[in-house]
Design an enzyme around this catalytic site. Structure first.
Site, PDB file in Angstrom:
ATOM      1  N   HIS B  60       0.784  -1.585   0.076  1.00 41.01           N
ATOM      2  CA  HIS B  60       0.267   0.414  -0.058  1.00 41.01           C
ATOM      3  C   HIS B  60       0.743   1.445  -0.188  1.00 41.01           C
ATOM      4  CE1 HIS B  60       0.791  -0.452   4.350  1.00 41.01           C
ATOM      5  NE2 HIS B  60       0.161   0.737   4.634  1.00 41.01           N
ATOM      6  N   HIS B  62       1.216   3.913   1.686  1.00 41.26           N
ATOM      7  CA  HIS B  62       1.621   4.996   3.166  1.00 41.26           C
ATOM      8  C   HIS B  62       3.487   4.845   3.498  1.00 41.26           C
ATOM      9  CE1 HIS B  62      -2.058   4.430   5.882  1.00 41.26           C
ATOM     10  NE2 HIS B  62      -2.592   4.897   4.870  1.00 41.26           N
ATOM     11  N   ASP B  64       5.669   4.830   4.879  1.00 44.28           N
ATOM     12  CA  ASP B  64       6.541   3.577   5.788  1.00 44.28           C
ATOM     13  C   ASP B  64       6.558   2.050   4.865  1.00 44.28           C
ATOM     14  OD1 ASP B  64       3.643   3.099   6.512  1.00 44.28           O
ATOM     15  OD2 ASP B  64       4.410   1.930   8.517  1.00 44.28           O
ATOM     16  N   HIS B  65       5.766   2.012   3.786  1.00 43.10           N
ATOM     17  CA  HIS B  65       6.316   1.260   2.959  1.00 43.10           C
ATOM     18  C   HIS B  65       6.698   1.084   1.769  1.00 43.10           C
ATOM     19  CE1 HIS B  65       3.887  -2.393   6.075  1.00 43.10           C
ATOM     20  NE2 HIS B  65       3.222  -0.694   5.791  1.00 43.10           N
ATOM     21  N   HIS B 140      -7.238  -1.912   5.971  1.00 42.36           N
ATOM     22  CA  HIS B 140      -6.425  -0.659   5.945  1.00 42.36           C
ATOM     23  C   HIS B 140      -7.226   0.234   5.646  1.00 42.36           C
ATOM     24  CE1 HIS B 140      -3.349   0.364   7.772  1.00 42.36           C
ATOM     25  NE2 HIS B 140      -3.273   0.841   6.885  1.00 42.36           N
ATOM     26  N   ASP B 210      -0.375  -3.704   5.588  1.00 36.46           N
ATOM     27  CA  ASP B 210      -0.990  -3.417   6.999  1.00 36.46           C
ATOM     28  C   ASP B 210      -2.713  -4.068   6.458  1.00 36.46           C
ATOM     29  OD1 ASP B 210       1.559  -2.641   7.971  1.00 36.46           O
ATOM     30  OD2 ASP B 210       1.047  -0.786   7.906  1.00 36.46           O
ATOM     31  N   HIS B 268       5.751  -5.522  12.043  1.00 37.34           N
ATOM     32  CA  HIS B 268       5.066  -4.239  12.011  1.00 37.34           C
ATOM     33  C   HIS B 268       4.599  -3.295  13.081  1.00 37.34           C
ATOM     34  CE1 HIS B 268       2.492  -0.227  10.761  1.00 37.34           C
ATOM     35  NE2 HIS B 268       2.903  -0.556   9.661  1.00 37.34           N
TER      36      HIS B 268
END
Lengths: 301, 301
Positions: B60, B62, B64-65, B140, B210, B268
């Site tokens: 996805h 976001h 942090d990914h 998510h 996530d 995570h």
């Protein structure tokens, strides 16, 4: 002024070297200059308080100067930031950051204000009572600005030794600090200059990266206290400068010399060389006051 | 299969913890799964050859990914890559990466092929003779997929002890490997099954991050050998799961149990907890085979 180098190597983050980012402390400001990938981790390592950064200056939109910005902006939000953040950088920076935030459905909860730059002339882009910041148009493969940070003169400071010796009553201190003459116990007028001290000289710092050798910047950076000038290559590889629009250590030193800079800090090293000391050796042949930037290193200006 | 965790902490890169990224070695492939900021440095630290990565799967968008991807793509170019790179990720990923490259006037010199995903149903997104990869639609805050990596069965292997004992001439080996029966010295037909060994069981790995607790994924990951399931929180903070669409360690273990997974790897983690051991303790109360992901750690599957 205090300059902290977060990263000063060219091209790509590596295990022990970081791409360009610096923090400049000027009076009550903490300015972030460029923001390569990993900048937020470097800020943590250097124990710099995220909340004190309110202005970020981005020289150009190559990844090694910019790809840490979206993550830093997101982290400010996670840290609960509420105060404004001002971003100064080339046209397009707003679209890029906004798109990345939109795709993650991750709007900031603090005002994010973009000041997009596209002039080829030097511009005043920030000014308050303490400091001014001007762009230094550079010569790189994409639209690029350096930045000139200049302290404004401080008022003269009270010379307490003089006021006591000349028997000036304390009730006059406030007026004297604001420029008034003093009156001694016996009614004699004492000129302000005899009761005050020269303020410290205002300091200046010029950040010039990335750029080919460009003499047109000299009038802008004349007599600057400290010049950070990129030196991607050594002179033996100067043939690479034209295509890549980078400079050598010798060229950086020539700019420092012609600008009558107080000090030269080198950085943006290509990782092709065995030791960054080679850059210093080369620059010292042209200009006497040369320092080497390195990740985590600080300089008083 | 071998799984190497490059980063497994939530939210933001810190001095000693990295956001999500993993490398899965499956047969002759090296798949990169997610690419938080700093992934390219973690690849270097884990001594993983950049050129062996040909497929990147992004769960996805976001930060942090995903915020390490533009830099990694640029670095591939600097390393002189010429072979195709396939990127699988949510719709929008192509626009984002393309805009960042365009702003830096930094096109790749290798083919960059985007496979944008927007289906809410599981899809087969990669397949060759060795491996298949399917999406696992997750729950998510933004459109998110996990990924199921499945080895295909290998052919039966020649049982050299048996062929020698049964006096099968070497000239028949090739046919036998391809499924034919053998003929012994005295003309007797020997069944293929007596001359070959069972191949190793094909392995499977499911990456689920996530996501909130989602039982609808169970049919997709039934009997998976190893399940990586996010556990951002401990059960005492389960009240945060609904709003943030994350899961607890207990919930991850419940999914592993109901899916009859061989092993569960947790990751995570929120950095609010003193020790990641707490996640393992909690999950072990529900499911017996629990491992903790940690940056730089490898798992044989």
């Amino acid at each position: 002024m205090k300059l902290t180098i977060l990263g000063c190597y060219s091209a790509t983050p590596r295990t022990f070297t970081n791409p360009t980012s610096q923090v400049l402390q000027v009076r009550n400001h903490l300015f972030l200059i460029d923001c390569g990938e990993g900048t937020q981790v470097q800020l943590r390592k250097c124990k710099i308080k995220f909340s004190r950064i309110k202005h970020i200056f981005i020289s150009h939109l190559h990844g090694d100067h910019f790809f840490g910005l979206p993550g830093l902006i997101s982290t400010f939000r996670l840290l609960g930031r509420e105060t404004e953040m001002h971003i100064y950088g080339p046209k397009g920076i707003k679209e890029a950051v906004t798109l990345l935030l939109k795709l993650g459905d991750s709007w900031t909860n603090y005002p994010l204000i973009f000041h997009e730059l596209n002039s080829k002339e030097s511009e005043l882009i920030f000014e308050d009572e303490q400091v001014s910041v001007r762009t230094i148009p550079l010569d790189h493969r994409v639209y690029t600005n350096g930045f000139l940070f200049e302290e404004k003169p401080l008022p003269r400071t009270l010379d307490v030794d003089a006021t006591e010796k000349l028997k000036i009553d304390r009730s006059q201190y406030h007026k004297i600090k604001n420029g008034a003459d003093g009156i001694s116990e016996n009614g004699k007028v004492i000129s302000n200059i005899a009761l005050t001290l020269d303020p410290p000289e205002p300091k200046s710092y010029a950040f010039c990266s990335d750029t080919a050798y460009k003499e047109a910047i000299l009038p802008l950076i004349k007599n600057v206290n400290t010049l950070y000038h990129e030196s991607t290559f050594l002179e033996k590889d100067s043939g690479l400068c034209q295509k890549t629009k980078h400079a050598t250590a010798k060229q950086a030193a020539q700019i420092a010399l012609k600008a009558s800079a107080g000090n030269l800090i080198l950085g943006h090293y290509s990782t092709r060389y065995k030791s960054i000391d080679l850059f210093k050796e080369e620059a010292l042949q042209v200009f006497p006051h040369v320092e080497l930037a390195d990740d985590g290193k600080s300089f008083d200006i």
